[in-house]
Design an enzyme around this catalytic site. Sequence first.
Site, short mmCIF file in Angstrom:
data_model
loop_
_atom_site.label_atom_id
_atom_site.label_comp_id
_atom_site.label_asym_id
_atom_site.label_seq_id
_atom_site.Cartn_x
_atom_site.Cartn_y
_atom_site.Cartn_z
N CYS A 368 0.80 -1.33 0.06
CA CYS A 368 -0.06 0.05 0.12
C CYS A 368 0.76 1.21 -0.02
O CYS A 368 1.39 1.52 -1.08
CB CYS A 368 -1.09 -0.15 1.02
SG CYS A 368 -2.28 1.30 1.17
N HIS A 498 -3.45 -5.08 0.13
CA HIS A 498 -3.05 -5.47 1.29
C HIS A 498 -3.22 -7.30 1.39
O HIS A 498 -4.22 -7.60 1.87
CB HIS A 498 -3.90 -5.04 2.55
CG HIS A 498 -3.70 -3.63 2.91
ND1 HIS A 498 -2.89 -3.14 3.84
CD2 HIS A 498 -4.09 -2.40 2.21
CE1 HIS A 498 -2.75 -1.79 3.69
NE2 HIS A 498 -3.63 -1.58 2.84
N GLU A 500 -2.08 -9.17 3.23
CA GLU A 500 -2.01 -9.87 4.75
C GLU A 500 -3.42 -10.16 5.00
O GLU A 500 -3.36 -11.12 6.07
CB GLU A 500 -1.38 -8.85 5.57
CG GLU A 500 -1.95 -7.57 6.01
CD GLU A 500 -1.63 -6.54 5.07
OE1 GLU A 500 -1.58 -5.47 5.28
OE2 GLU A 500 -1.20 -6.72 3.91
#
Length: 527
Positions: A368, A498, A500
């Site tokens: 990001c 993102h 994750e």
Amino acid sequence: MKKYVVVTGGVISGIGKGILSASIARVMKECGVEVNTLKIDPYLNLDAGTMNPNQHGEVFVTEDGYEADLDLGHYERFLGKNMRRENNMTAGQVFKSIIDKERKGDFLGATVQMVPHVTDEIKSRIRKVPGDLIMIEIGGTVGDIEGEIFLEAVRELWVEEGPENFLFIHVTYVPYLRVTNEFKTKPTQQSVQLLRRIGIQPQMIVVRSELPIEENELGKIALFGGVERQMVYNLPDSENVYDVPRIVYSHGIHRKIASWLNIEIEERFEWNYPKSFAPTRVAIVGKYLGTDDAYKSISESITLCGASKPEVIDSQCFEDMTDAQIKAELRKYDGIIIPGGFGKRGIEGKIAVIKAAREEDIPILGICLGMQLMVIEFARNVCKLENANSTEFDPSTPYPVIDLMEEQKAILKLGGTMRLGAQETPIEEGTTLYEAYNERLVYERHRHRYEVNLERFPDLFRTPEETDESKLRISSRATFVEAIELPEKRFFVGIQYHPEFRSKVGRPNPIFELFLTRVREKRRIQQ
């Protein structure tokens, strides 16, 4: 009838109610039960989107673009199931709904009160959560003023739906007093008594502690808590949180829940979690250092790949270092991650780290904001666009290589207004990114307002046919640049999304797996 397991907390917060709830949910799922979860947060925010990561930890983004408390991340990783906005309820949402209805005249002139109007709203939202078994975690501890109305609502629901369809689990902490060499159960006793005064009698008590608690202390908790001894469990600290579902299963907690709620289960449990962690030195160069949870999903994505827990280091500490000093510091690490974030503080330190990692060919992943800073660094130091920047940090920069997304320019409110949730992410073949996913199209979650200013600065990027190392390669582009890389480097990848948030036990996001493969390769070469 739906079945409910309600998890409350006592004595202190932060003792692992979320981990326990997620672990029980996973075990019950493995036993063939259709499980869903609900996290109740008594704070007045509508969601976690505007909350400071230094105080509350990371903001977790769901597939449908909801900004949630990090506990939903635990549920996703453990349960292996994508969470949605319906899996989180805040006091702000409840009260806003009540006020909106009152303004529309929905209550037909009635005096709007906490009971029954607010409790009815809470119960209605609970009933809408799909699933056969609903794990409800009530945030905070018993006795918190803001949590009382939620406890009253679940008490009413317990009456209305029938006690046979409810199991209350109270999670408390028993401190160990080293001066007298003994555990102190009095806080737990008082916490259970406070819950009983509210009208809720827990059927199970889970006692958290630093060390294992002796039998006579557990018996005392059962006696004064009004529960059977076999319904009191001690869960001391575990080095690996992913071991908790196995511990829950080994204690037979799932059987006690099934028996109490009259649920048929299959006695089975498969849990492919990381049991050991290869020694790797990965640094997250961040700016939120007030809590270990600020970069929780990134850290867990690394450990889910079987690697050591990454170290979070302050980006500001690099701002007063020379290039040589930064490179010497980075040589301690096998890989670098530049995470997302907001605001100007610490940005120049991150850019300096990116420059050193690029020149030293240290594997680096920008996420990001991290990707945006990789573009800024490359524009400044390779393309010689002096003072190139993002308009977020310098509105008057002569080279705004990162700019506010067009649709964001008319938005004034901050909460829930970013580009959020899962979006189509096409991937170019022959790129490092494609090597990670081996797919042309994936769906990844976003949370940002700014983007690469490709329209004004196309010369920063090479075409797919070019091999010009003085330009970045775009490895993913949707309506804007999703990912950039330098394929000639060991691993130099920046992604706008993102990854994750999509890592789960047994299924970490592929970009982390490839990143750690390159990290381990570098480590082996150096050894």
